[in-house]
Scaffold this motif. Structure first.
Motif, PDB file in Angstrom:
ATOM      1  N   LEU A 109       0.852  -1.184   0.000  1.00  0.00           N
ATOM      2  CA  LEU A 109       0.000   0.000   0.000  1.00  0.00           C
ATOM      3  C   LEU A 109       0.888   1.234   0.000  1.00  0.00           C
ATOM      4  O   LEU A 109       1.948   1.255   0.626  1.00  0.00           O
ATOM      5  N   GLU A 110       0.421   2.255  -0.685  1.00  0.00           N
ATOM      6  CA  GLU A 110       1.191   3.481  -0.850  1.00  0.00           C
ATOM      7  C   GLU A 110       0.342   4.689  -0.479  1.00  0.00           C
ATOM      8  O   GLU A 110      -0.796   4.824  -0.937  1.00  0.00           O
ATOM      9  N   SER A 111       0.888   5.564   0.352  1.00  0.00           N
ATOM     10  CA  SER A 111       0.189   6.775   0.755  1.00  0.00           C
ATOM     11  C   SER A 111       0.474   7.892  -0.241  1.00  0.00           C
ATOM     12  O   SER A 111       1.630   8.210  -0.528  1.00  0.00           O
ATOM     13  N   LEU A 112      -0.617   8.481  -0.772  1.00  0.00           N
ATOM     14  CA  LEU A 112      -0.501   9.573  -1.746  1.00  0.00           C
ATOM     15  C   LEU A 112      -1.357  10.724  -1.263  1.00  0.00           C
ATOM     16  O   LEU A 112      -2.541  10.805  -1.565  1.00  0.00           O
ATOM     17  N   LEU A 113      -0.750  11.624  -0.474  1.00  0.00           N
ATOM     18  CA  LEU A 113      -1.481  12.737   0.100  1.00  0.00           C
ATOM     19  C   LEU A 113      -2.676  12.206   0.901  1.00  0.00           C
ATOM     20  O   LEU A 113      -2.514  11.523   1.878  1.00  0.00           O
ATOM     21  N   ARG A 114      -3.907  12.484   0.462  1.00  0.00           N
ATOM     22  CA  ARG A 114      -5.090  12.067   1.216  1.00  0.00           C
ATOM     23  C   ARG A 114      -5.626  10.709   0.758  1.00  0.00           C
ATOM     24  O   ARG A 114      -6.629  10.231   1.276  1.00  0.00           O
ATOM     25  N   LYS A 115      -4.949  10.079  -0.191  1.00  0.00           N
ATOM     26  CA  LYS A 115      -5.426   8.803  -0.721  1.00  0.00           C
ATOM     27  C   LYS A 115      -4.434   7.686  -0.409  1.00  0.00           C
ATOM     28  O   LYS A 115      -3.250   7.911  -0.221  1.00  0.00           O
ATOM     29  N   ILE A 116      -4.956   6.458  -0.393  1.00  0.00           N
ATOM     30  CA  ILE A 116      -4.140   5.256  -0.287  1.00  0.00           C
ATOM     31  C   ILE A 116      -4.286   4.479  -1.589  1.00  0.00           C
ATOM     32  O   ILE A 116      -5.407   4.244  -2.059  1.00  0.00           O
TER      33      ILE A 116
END
Length: 241
Positions: free
Chosen positions: A154-161
């Protein structure tokens, strides 16, 4: 639809709890039905005909014959599948609440932080009870039930996963803290502030990088390195090259 009951003898706090609970679930794209009660007797009568997924109980119910902890004991017995969150202005009840099964204790003067944390824990426990070794990934108007075994990392992208699966990618509006509560702790470990990996899908470790089975290269963050390696060696037979 999630059914929630809130019991508090203070009208102002009852409204505040209701509004904040609605706002939390609305932000997650989930529908909830909330019933409000000013005293224990009203809630008990309602429970004779209705089942709830979650009850938020004030501990000091001055207009009732019993306090929230005594009420919770009855609910534990007659409605064992109902989750309970205690709410109080008095932190001295912190130890007393362990006389009843509950998932969180919310102090009213810390409600902005602690209520969201409590509801996150409830959401995670509901997902575990409903979906077992899976997680419900929600994005906009779509919900997808994903088995843990299909998640590579899983990768965190600002406010999204971003969920990297073995056959596609999915997105969800969530934080890592919320997602970690719903994942199997035996398989999923955070290795970097922006990455959580499935230990079962690691090919090898080369210096400060993780090579996943799909060829993806994931960095190991300095702050996460020791805990990640401890989990890796304890739960797998993978060695560092």
């Amino acid at each position: 639809m999630t059914k929630i009951g809130i019991c508090d003898d203070n009208a102002e706090y009852l409204k505040l709890l209701t509004d904040k609970t609605k706002r939390y679930f609305f932000s997650k794209g989930e529908n909830v039905k909330i019933n409000c009660f000013f005293d224990a007797q009203s809630l008990i009568r309602n429970l004779e005909k209705n089942e709830y997924d979650l009850l938020l109980l004030d501990i000091e119910l001055n207009n009732s014959d019993e306090n929230g902890i005594e009420l919770a004991k009855k609910i534990n017995y007659f409605h064992p599948n109902c989750f309970i969150i205690f709410v109080s202005s008095h932190s001295e009840y912190f130890l007393d609440v362990y006389d009843a099964n509950h998932i969180y204790f919310v102090v009213k003067n810390e409600i902005d932080i602690s209520l969201n944390k409590a509801l996150s824990i409830f959401t995670a426990k509901m997902s575990q009870s409903l979906f077992g070794e899976s997680i419900m990934v929600k994005f906009r108007n779509e919900s997808t039930l994903v088995p843990f075994s299909k998640i590579i990392f899983l990768e965190s992208l600002l406010r999204k996963i971003r969920f990297h699966l073995n056959d596609k990618e999915l997105f969800s509006y969530a934080s890592f803290d919320e997602i970690l509560l719903q994942l199997n702790k035996e398989d999923f470990v955070q290795c970097h502030r922006s990455f959580i990996v499935n230990l079962r899908h690691i090919d090898k470790i080369v210096k400060n990088e993780i090579i996943m089975v799909d060829g993806s290269i994931i960095p190991i963050g300095r702050m996460f390195r020791k805990q990640f390696l401890d989990d890796l060696f304890a739960k797998t037979n993978i060695h560092i090259d």
